[in-house]
Design a protein around this motif. Structure first.
Motif, PDB file in Angstrom:
ATOM      1  N   TRP A  49       0.837  -1.206   0.000  1.00 48.83           N
ATOM      2  CA  TRP A  49       0.000   0.000   0.000  1.00 48.83           C
ATOM      3  C   TRP A  49       0.872   1.257   0.000  1.00 48.83           C
ATOM      4  CZ3 TRP A  49      -5.432   0.180   0.030  1.00 48.83           C
ATOM      5  CH2 TRP A  49      -6.071  -1.072   0.059  1.00 48.83           C
ATOM      6  N   HIS A  50       1.930   1.245   0.791  1.00 49.74           N
ATOM      7  CA  HIS A  50       2.832   2.400   0.825  1.00 49.74           C
ATOM      8  C   HIS A  50       3.600   2.530  -0.499  1.00 49.74           C
ATOM      9  CE1 HIS A  50       2.319   3.416   5.104  1.00 49.74           C
ATOM     10  NE2 HIS A  50       2.202   2.095   5.308  1.00 49.74           N
ATOM     11  N   ASP A  51       4.068   1.389  -1.028  1.00 49.70           N
ATOM     12  CA  ASP A  51       4.877   1.414  -2.252  1.00 49.70           C
ATOM     13  C   ASP A  51       4.061   1.841  -3.473  1.00 49.70           C
ATOM     14  OD1 ASP A  51       6.964   0.514  -0.703  1.00 49.70           O
ATOM     15  OD2 ASP A  51       6.803  -1.587  -1.347  1.00 49.70           O
ATOM     16  N   ASN A  52       2.767   1.559  -3.457  1.00 43.62           N
ATOM     17  CA  ASN A  52       1.930   1.834  -4.630  1.00 43.62           C
ATOM     18  C   ASN A  52       0.931   2.968  -4.394  1.00 43.62           C
ATOM     19  OD1 ASN A  52       2.563  -0.481  -6.657  1.00 43.62           O
ATOM     20  ND2 ASN A  52       2.323  -1.528  -4.687  1.00 43.62           N
ATOM     21  N   TRP A  53       1.190   3.788  -3.403  1.00 43.69           N
ATOM     22  CA  TRP A  53       0.219   4.817  -3.060  1.00 43.69           C
ATOM     23  C   TRP A  53      -0.080   5.761  -4.220  1.00 43.69           C
ATOM     24  CZ3 TRP A  53      -3.336   4.852   0.325  1.00 43.69           C
ATOM     25  CH2 TRP A  53      -4.007   6.021   0.671  1.00 43.69           C
ATOM     26  N   ASP A  54       0.908   6.030  -5.073  1.00 46.21           N
ATOM     27  CA  ASP A  54       0.696   6.963  -6.181  1.00 46.21           C
ATOM     28  C   ASP A  54      -0.316   6.446  -7.202  1.00 46.21           C
ATOM     29  OD1 ASP A  54       2.577   4.969  -6.883  1.00 46.21           O
ATOM     30  OD2 ASP A  54       3.270   6.171  -8.580  1.00 46.21           O
ATOM     31  N   VAL A  55      -0.466   5.118  -7.297  1.00 44.02           N
ATOM     32  CA  VAL A  55      -1.446   4.572  -8.253  1.00 44.02           C
ATOM     33  C   VAL A  55      -2.719   4.105  -7.548  1.00 44.02           C
ATOM     34  CG1 VAL A  55       0.166   3.959 -10.075  1.00 44.02           C
ATOM     35  CG2 VAL A  55      -0.222   2.346  -8.199  1.00 44.02           C
ATOM     36  N   ILE A  56      -2.792   4.316  -6.232  1.00 38.75           N
ATOM     37  CA  ILE A  56      -4.028   4.068  -5.484  1.00 38.75           C
ATOM     38  C   ILE A  56      -4.830   5.357  -5.367  1.00 38.75           C
ATOM     39  CG2 ILE A  56      -4.977   3.457  -3.204  1.00 38.75           C
ATOM     40  CD1 ILE A  56      -2.580   1.572  -2.855  1.00 38.75           C
ATOM     41  N   THR A  57      -4.151   6.484  -5.264  1.00 33.67           N
ATOM     42  CA  THR A  57      -4.794   7.765  -4.940  1.00 33.67           C
ATOM     43  C   THR A  57      -5.763   8.327  -5.982  1.00 33.67           C
ATOM     44  OG1 THR A  57      -2.810   8.904  -5.773  1.00 33.67           O
ATOM     45  CG2 THR A  57      -2.955   8.496  -3.404  1.00 33.67           C
ATOM     46  N   PRO A  58      -5.708   7.995  -7.286  1.00 37.55           N
ATOM     47  CA  PRO A  58      -6.673   8.613  -8.208  1.00 37.55           C
ATOM     48  C   PRO A  58      -8.133   8.448  -7.808  1.00 37.55           C
ATOM     49  CG  PRO A  58      -4.942   7.555  -9.460  1.00 37.55           C
ATOM     50  CD  PRO A  58      -4.697   7.207  -8.019  1.00 37.55           C
ATOM     51  N   ILE A  59      -8.470   7.395  -7.069  1.00 31.17           N
ATOM     52  CA  ILE A  59      -9.877   7.167  -6.720  1.00 31.17           C
ATOM     53  C   ILE A  59     -10.440   8.255  -5.825  1.00 31.17           C
ATOM     54  CG2 ILE A  59      -9.650   4.671  -6.910  1.00 31.17           C
ATOM     55  CD1 ILE A  59      -9.718   4.526  -3.840  1.00 31.17           C
ATOM     56  N   PHE A  60      -9.592   8.927  -5.053  1.00 34.76           N
ATOM     57  CA  PHE A  60     -10.107   9.813  -4.011  1.00 34.76           C
ATOM     58  C   PHE A  60     -10.688  11.118  -4.551  1.00 34.76           C
ATOM     59  CE2 PHE A  60      -6.867   7.225  -1.726  1.00 34.76           C
ATOM     60  CZ  PHE A  60      -7.763   6.508  -0.948  1.00 34.76           C
ATOM     61  N   LYS A  61     -10.500  11.410  -5.818  1.00 35.44           N
ATOM     62  CA  LYS A  61     -11.089  12.638  -6.355  1.00 35.44           C
ATOM     63  C   LYS A  61     -12.506  12.406  -6.881  1.00 35.44           C
ATOM     64  CE  LYS A  61      -8.446  12.099 -10.652  1.00 35.44           C
ATOM     65  NZ  LYS A  61      -7.304  12.641 -11.389  1.00 35.44           N
ATOM     66  N   PHE A  62     -12.968  11.146  -6.821  1.00 39.48           N
ATOM     67  CA  PHE A  62     -14.304  10.838  -7.317  1.00 39.48           C
ATOM     68  C   PHE A  62     -15.267  10.526  -6.175  1.00 39.48           C
ATOM     69  CE2 PHE A  62     -11.426   9.617 -10.781  1.00 39.48           C
ATOM     70  CZ  PHE A  62     -11.988  10.340 -11.828  1.00 39.48           C
ATOM     71  N   SER A  63     -16.567  10.674  -6.464  1.00 39.49           N
ATOM     72  CA  SER A  63     -17.586  10.305  -5.480  1.00 39.49           C
ATOM     73  C   SER A  63     -17.582   8.792  -5.287  1.00 39.49           C
ATOM     74  CB  SER A  63     -18.965  10.756  -5.961  1.00 39.49           C
ATOM     75  OG  SER A  63     -19.360  10.003  -7.112  1.00 39.49           O
ATOM     76  N   MET A  64     -18.201   8.344  -4.199  1.00 38.31           N
ATOM     77  CA  MET A  64     -18.225   6.917  -3.898  1.00 38.31           C
ATOM     78  C   MET A  64     -18.939   6.126  -4.995  1.00 38.31           C
ATOM     79  SD  MET A  64     -16.461   6.375  -1.246  1.00 38.31           S
ATOM     80  CE  MET A  64     -16.903   4.643  -1.168  1.00 38.31           C
ATOM     81  N   ASP A  65     -20.025   6.688  -5.534  1.00 27.83           N
ATOM     82  CA  ASP A  65     -20.751   5.983  -6.594  1.00 27.83           C
ATOM     83  C   ASP A  65     -19.877   5.768  -7.818  1.00 27.83           C
ATOM     84  OD1 ASP A  65     -23.061   5.762  -5.141  1.00 27.83           O
ATOM     85  OD2 ASP A  65     -23.987   7.574  -5.976  1.00 27.83           O
TER      86      ASP A  65
END
Length: 414
Positions: free
Chosen positions: A325-341
């Motif tokens: 999770w720490h090593d790949n955080w840069d490719v996990i974070t795009p989701i957070f700019k979108f709504s949950m739906d």
């Protein structure tokens, strides 16, 4: 969902003409069993086809048998041919003409089967059955044997179609693309090894799912993935907004080279699965619940705070579990700019998991594929079986597209 009801043939009303035909059948043949009926029908079918061949030759030549005058073309004997039907095998004598221009329609040249057997073989192959299983099934259903070699010959006819499909033109823009892998055992030169089938699934601008490509057997590397992505470009793809995948080696670098404006999103489902592989069964439920607090966080700042909390909570028991999770955080974070739906449209692999379930059924049917070509044929057929049901856009597509248009201005058509 209720099982789809099979179509059952309902006999038409018993007319006087039908009664006469049946009585004539009973008078002509010594019928006592259902098998006797099958034999009688086979004989009648043989005779009917023979008569139709003779009629076709009459029409081709323009005169009846034995009525030739000074015509330039004429009958030139017959050629015996074994024909397969749903009633079994029988022989017919195909009329020949001197000029070899006769093309029969009822049983075409080089056609040896009139039972739709090729369609049946391909349908069975699509379900993952082996050539041996198909050969045995055909014999039990139709009463005649076809060799395993013939089964292979029939399915080999698909290869040009597969090549055309793999090279077909694609849309200019795909808002979302998924790449996932499923592994199969394949025999090559007598050695069985695991090969990965990489499925490239696109969501087009109308929200419809499309399988863009299936790649089999190469080693993961940035060079390999650059070749895959360049192939999509050569087929017409100009832009991808988000590419969602598991941790495929070299893919991140290849995306940056081929589609530098594309955002790479790590598949959260795979992240969770890969983390829980290192967790004891007794802790799995609690650990999964904690992980969910990270990827359902309202924003990236909160998610990062929760990531630290989860890491501290579990690091004494599982010191390396959260490293990815720490090593790949840069490719996990795009989701957070979108709504949950909208997140659920691309941070999970729901769209591709249903397709993979069809591919996994192939593994249940076959422990080992005899060659990589056999695997490609089976995947191609399974894909087309699965995609028959893809008649609607993905869930909440209107909202997904709206947010994508705002997040990536000017990249989707109006």
């Amino acid at each position: 969902m209720a099982n789809k009801r099979r179509d059952v043939y309902k006999a038409k009303p018993m007319t006087e003409g039908k009664k006469a035909v049946i009585q004539g059948l009973l008078n002509e043949y010594d019928i006592h069993t259902a098998e006797d009926i099958q034999d009688a029908l086979k004989d009648l079918l043989s005779g009917t086809i023979q008569s139709m061949l003779e009629s076709e030759m009459n029409e081709h030549l323009g005169y009846e048998k034995y009525a030739r005058d000074e015509e330039p073309n004429y009958r030139n004997g017959t050629k015996s041919k074994t024909v397969r039907s749903k009633y079994g095998e029988f022989e017919v004598d195909v009329p020949q003409d001197r000029n070899s221009t006769f093309e029969p329609a009822i049983v075409k040249k080089r056609q040896k089967d009139i039972s739709g057997i090729e369609e049946q073989v391909i349908a069975m192959y699509a379900k993952g059955m082996t050539t041996t299983q198909i050969s045995e099934m055909i014999e039990s259903i139709y009463g005649f044997e076809i060799s395993e070699g013939l089964v292979s010959d029939i399915t080999d006819k698909l290869m040009p179609q597969i090549e055309d499909w793999q090279n077909r033109p694609l849309s200019a823009v795909y808002p979302i693309i998924f790449i996932d892998a499923i592994h199969f055992s394949v025999r090559n030169d007598g050695i069985v090894s695991k090969l990965a089938a990489y499925v490239v699934l696109g969501i087009n601008e109308d929200g419809m799912k499309e399988v863009l490509s299936i790649e089999v057997g190469e080693n993961e590397s940035s060079k390999y993935w650059l070749g895959v992505l360049n192939s999509l470009k050569n087929r017409g793809v100009q832009d991808i907004l988000i590419l969602c995948s598991d941790g495929l080696a070299g893919l991140k670098e290849a995306i940056q080279a081929a589609f530098p404006n594309t955002e790479h999103q790590r598949c959260i489902v795979h992240m969770v699965r890969n983390t829980l592989k290192y967790v004891a069964n007794k802790d799995m439920k609690a650990f999964a619940k904690d992980l969910k607090t990270i990827y359902t966080a309202p924003d990236e700042k909160t998610a990062l705070k929760r990531l630290d909390e989860v890491t501290k909570k579990w690091e004494s028991l599982y010191p390396h579990a959260m490293n990815r999770w720490h090593d790949n955080w840069d490719v996990i974070t795009p989701i957070f700019k979108f709504s949950m739906d909208v997140r659920t449209a691309f941070y999970t692999t729901n769209a591709i998991e249903s397709l993979n379930s069809c591919y996994r059924r192939l593994n249940k049917q076959r422990s080992v594929f005899p060659s990589s070509q056999a695997l490609i044929k089976a995947l191609y057929l399974a894909t087309f079986e699965a995609t028959k049901k893809w008649t609607m856009p993905i869930r909440n597509w209107g909202k997904v597209r709206g947010e994508l248009s705002i997040m990536y201005p000017g990249r989707l058509s109006d």
